[in-house]
Write a protein that holds these residues in place. Structure first.
Motif, PDB file in Angstrom:
ATOM      1  N   SER A   1      10.593   6.504  -9.809  1.00 40.04           N
ATOM      2  CA  SER A   1       9.672   6.302  -8.701  1.00 40.04           C
ATOM      3  C   SER A   1       8.737   7.412  -8.423  1.00 40.04           C
ATOM      4  O   SER A   1       7.744   7.333  -8.167  1.00 40.04           O
ATOM      5  CB  SER A   1      10.238   5.565  -7.562  1.00 40.04           C
ATOM      6  N   THR A   2       9.186   8.427  -8.310  1.00 42.93           N
ATOM      7  CA  THR A   2       8.593   9.677  -8.026  1.00 42.93           C
ATOM      8  C   THR A   2       7.730   9.983  -9.167  1.00 42.93           C
ATOM      9  O   THR A   2       6.391  10.299  -9.091  1.00 42.93           O
ATOM     10  CB  THR A   2       9.497  11.100  -7.707  1.00 42.93           C
TER      11      THR A   2
ATOM     12  N   GLY B   1       4.881   7.308  -9.451  1.00 45.15           N
ATOM     13  CA  GLY B   1       4.144   7.294  -8.065  1.00 45.15           C
ATOM     14  C   GLY B   1       3.416   8.559  -7.942  1.00 45.15           C
ATOM     15  O   GLY B   1       2.022   8.369  -7.555  1.00 45.15           O
TER      16      GLY B   1
ATOM     17  N   GLY C   1      -0.668   8.232  -7.840  1.00 47.31           N
ATOM     18  CA  GLY C   1      -1.194   8.869  -6.678  1.00 47.31           C
ATOM     19  C   GLY C   1      -2.294   9.978  -7.021  1.00 47.31           C
ATOM     20  O   GLY C   1      -3.113   9.999  -6.371  1.00 47.31           O
TER      21      GLY C   1
ATOM     22  N   MET D   1      -1.144  -1.528  -4.890  1.00 43.11           N
ATOM     23  CA  MET D   1      -0.116  -0.910  -4.122  1.00 43.11           C
ATOM     24  C   MET D   1       0.069  -1.572  -2.830  1.00 43.11           C
ATOM     25  O   MET D   1       1.093  -1.723  -2.519  1.00 43.11           O
ATOM     26  CB  MET D   1      -0.159   0.817  -3.905  1.00 43.11           C
TER      27      MET D   1
ATOM     28  N   VAL E   1       7.453   2.653  -5.920  1.00 50.70           N
ATOM     29  CA  VAL E   1       6.545   3.381  -6.249  1.00 50.70           C
ATOM     30  C   VAL E   1       5.345   3.358  -5.544  1.00 50.70           C
ATOM     31  O   VAL E   1       4.739   4.306  -5.328  1.00 50.70           O
ATOM     32  CB  VAL E   1       6.310   2.872  -7.689  1.00 50.70           C
ATOM     33  N   PRO E   2       4.999   2.083  -4.895  1.00 49.79           N
ATOM     34  CA  PRO E   2       3.866   2.347  -3.986  1.00 49.79           C
ATOM     35  C   PRO E   2       3.668   3.271  -2.953  1.00 49.79           C
ATOM     36  O   PRO E   2       2.783   3.817  -2.571  1.00 49.79           O
ATOM     37  CB  PRO E   2       3.638   0.855  -3.283  1.00 49.79           C
ATOM     38  N   ARG E   3       5.100   3.222  -2.152  1.00 47.50           N
ATOM     39  CA  ARG E   3       5.167   4.366  -0.954  1.00 47.50           C
ATOM     40  C   ARG E   3       4.818   5.987  -1.715  1.00 47.50           C
ATOM     41  O   ARG E   3       4.559   6.600  -0.912  1.00 47.50           O
ATOM     42  CB  ARG E   3       6.459   4.286  -0.519  1.00 47.50           C
ATOM     43  N   VAL E   4       5.308   6.122  -2.811  1.00 51.05           N
ATOM     44  CA  VAL E   4       5.207   7.395  -3.426  1.00 51.05           C
ATOM     45  C   VAL E   4       3.714   7.543  -3.916  1.00 51.05           C
ATOM     46  O   VAL E   4       3.231   8.661  -3.525  1.00 51.05           O
ATOM     47  CB  VAL E   4       6.127   7.685  -4.605  1.00 51.05           C
ATOM     48  N   ALA E   5       3.209   6.572  -4.157  1.00 51.58           N
ATOM     49  CA  ALA E   5       1.754   6.747  -4.902  1.00 51.58           C
ATOM     50  C   ALA E   5       0.872   6.987  -3.501  1.00 51.58           C
ATOM     51  O   ALA E   5       0.038   7.866  -3.545  1.00 51.58           O
ATOM     52  CB  ALA E   5       1.388   5.401  -5.486  1.00 51.58           C
TER      53      ALA E   5
END
Length: 291
Positions: free
Chosen positions: A102-103, A106, A110, A127, A162-166
């Motif tokens: 995920s990081t 993302g 991002g 996202m 993924v969306p939170r990291v992005a």
């Protein structure tokens, strides 16, 4: 003589640095030590366990904790102690796998969205749509479309994280791209990807590392929830969620079936969060100046 003194000073300096780090960030040290212990348990589970964690024996079903069965046995006669040790493998693999995947995804999304306004308008709307769905519900929906396996659990939880990291990386990039050193690189004709690699990416490492620890802890809990409700790892795999799911029908008369794996899960998640809090304190310049 000079070489001898240098050989003596170096170990002393290292010990001083370690003691100073332990005083400033005790949570990182405590969390790291416990995580290393859990990794050791996961690696050496075949040698630490008493019996085969999937061996079924109706004769010894629902045995209370004793010298022979330290955590008792479940309704199928399986040793809860051995299953709990092997469950550490599943939680650590899922937590670390989701954190890394995920990081990585993302971070890439991002970086592009934060530095390219056209891509930002398109990517971030996708996202936002994913973030509007609670992570557990999104993971359940994704698992319903696939068969139960550890790999599919990792993929399903990764998509929800993924969306939170992005969004985190995008916010950092939006603030960095207005900095003079980035504007100077663009004005000098530096290529897009080279600007991202040399000027933007190094400044996103600190928040990403902290976020990765929280994702790892959240992934362990989500995996346990999915397995507990039957939407995660296959029932025959000894994960902490599966162990607690098998023991929920007997909780009132045999609470140890849930307590032992639940304690292991709670302490592991706590250790990961302690490492994350310590990294945040160590890597945040404002908190470092206060300390």
């Amino acid at each position: 003589m000079a070489f001898a003194s240098a050989d003596i000073v170096a170990p002393v300096a290292r010990r001083h640095w370690l003691s100073q780090a332990a005083r400033r960030h005790p949570t990182v040290i405590a969390g790291t030590v416990f995580l290393l212990l859990m990794v050791a348990i996961a690696v050496f589970a075949p040698f630490l366990g008493t019996v085969d964690p999937v061996a079924v024996s109706p004769v010894r079903r629902l045995r209370v904790p004793s010298e022979l069965y330290w955590f008792g046995t479940d309704a199928y006669g399986r040793d809860v102690y051995s299953r709990t040790l092997y469950g550490a493998r599943i939680s650590l693999v899922v937590g670390l796998g989701v954190a890394v995947m995920s990081t990585t995804l993302g971070l890439a999304i991002g970086l592009v969205a934060g530095f390219n306004r056209f891509a930002d308008a398109l990517i971030m709307r996708v996202m936002d749509g994913l973030m509007s769905i609670p992570p557990v519900l999104l993971a359940i929906a994704l698992m319903a479309l696939t068969k139960a396996s550890v790999a599919n659990v990792v993929i399903a939880i990764t998509i929800s994280e993924v969306p939170r990291v992005a969004r985190l990386v995008r916010g950092v990039v939006l603030s960095l791209r207005e900095q003079p050193f980035v504007e100077a690189a663009v004005a000098a004709g530096t290529r897009f990807f080279r600007t991202l690699w040399r000027h933007i990416l190094p400044n996103t490492i600190a928040p990403i590392l902290v976020q990765a620890t929280y994702i790892c802890a959240a992934a362990m809990i989500t995996e346990a929830v999915l397995s507990f409700i039957g939407a995660g790892t296959p029932p025959q795999i000894p994960s902490w969620g599966n162990i607690m799911a098998d023991g929920r029908s007997y909780f009132q008369i045999k609470p140890y079936l849930i307590i032992f794996p639940g304690v292991f899960l709670s302490l592991t998640v706590l250790a990961v969060n302690m490492v994350g809090d310590g990294l945040r304190d160590a890597l945040d310049p404002r908190l470092a100046r206060r300390m």
